[in-house]
Design a protein around this motif. Structure first.
Motif, mmCIF file in Angstrom:
data_model
loop_
_atom_site.group_PDB
_atom_site.id
_atom_site.type_symbol
_atom_site.label_atom_id
_atom_site.label_comp_id
_atom_site.label_asym_id
_atom_site.label_seq_id
_atom_site.Cartn_x
_atom_site.Cartn_y
_atom_site.Cartn_z
ATOM 1 N N LYS A 1 -9.802 -5.264 -11.435
ATOM 2 C CA LYS A 1 -8.348 -5.378 -11.270
ATOM 3 C C LYS A 1 -7.818 -4.274 -10.365
ATOM 4 N N GLY A 2 -7.003 -4.634 -9.421
ATOM 5 C CA GLY A 2 -6.354 -3.675 -8.545
ATOM 6 C C GLY A 2 -7.172 -3.255 -7.342
ATOM 7 N N GLU A 3 -8.470 -3.433 -7.398
ATOM 8 C CA GLU A 3 -9.314 -2.985 -6.290
ATOM 9 C C GLU A 3 -9.106 -3.849 -5.049
ATOM 10 N N LYS A 4 -8.998 -5.153 -5.228
ATOM 11 C CA LYS A 4 -8.771 -6.047 -4.084
ATOM 12 C C LYS A 4 -7.420 -5.748 -3.455
ATOM 13 N N TRP A 5 -6.411 -5.487 -4.278
ATOM 14 C CA TRP A 5 -5.085 -5.164 -3.766
ATOM 15 C C TRP A 5 -5.133 -3.891 -2.913
ATOM 16 N N LEU A 6 -5.860 -2.888 -3.370
ATOM 17 C CA LEU A 6 -5.992 -1.654 -2.601
ATOM 18 C C LEU A 6 -6.754 -1.884 -1.293
ATOM 19 N N ARG A 7 -7.854 -2.619 -1.356
ATOM 20 C CA ARG A 7 -8.629 -2.886 -0.137
ATOM 21 C C ARG A 7 -7.814 -3.699 0.865
ATOM 22 N N ASP A 8 -7.126 -4.733 0.375
ATOM 23 C CA ASP A 8 -6.270 -5.533 1.257
ATOM 24 C C ASP A 8 -5.135 -4.689 1.826
ATOM 25 N N GLY A 9 -4.613 -3.786 1.025
ATOM 26 C CA GLY A 9 -3.544 -2.907 1.499
ATOM 27 C C GLY A 9 -4.003 -1.993 2.619
ATOM 28 N N VAL A 10 -5.234 -1.526 2.534
ATOM 29 C CA VAL A 10 -5.788 -0.677 3.596
ATOM 30 C C VAL A 10 -5.977 -1.501 4.862
#
Length: 105
Positions: free
Chosen positions: A35-44
């Motif tokens: 949870k949250g890791e994809k959001w962070l990677r996509d945000g980068v």
């Protein structure tokens, strides 16, 4: 008069993606999901979140996480607004579906 000296850089604490997700409160420490890791990677990759790449890994410093949290503190999310009704298409009129000789009778 002596030349001014540069301040020494302060070494910040760096987090990997899973630790950053926990630090931002996107998931609990005992939760083993992603949870949250994809959001962070996509945000980068898509939104330009601040980060550092070290030895081929994505790392976030405390100041990076503070900036990410500040950017998204008061933004509305896509599913938080009111929903519109979906438009429905009307069924074709029945007279158009009848054969010509039946409509004339």
């Amino acid at each position: 008069m002596a030349a001014p000296t540069k301040p020494k850089p302060v070494l910040e604490h760096y987090y990997d993606v899973s630790q950053a997700a926990i630090r931002l409160g996107l998931r609990e420490p005992e939760d083993d999901s992603k949870k949250g890791e994809k959001w962070l990677r996509d945000g980068v990759n898509k939104l330009g979140f601040p980060c550092h790449r070290m030895a081929g890994q994505l790392k976030f410093s405390d100041s990076d996480l503070a900036e990410i949290a500040d950017r998204h503190r008061s933004q509305r999310h896509g599913n938080s607004g009111t929903r519109r009704k979906k438009r429905t298409t009307r069924a074709p009129a029945l007279t158009a579906a009848l054969p010509e000789h039946a409509a004339a009778a």
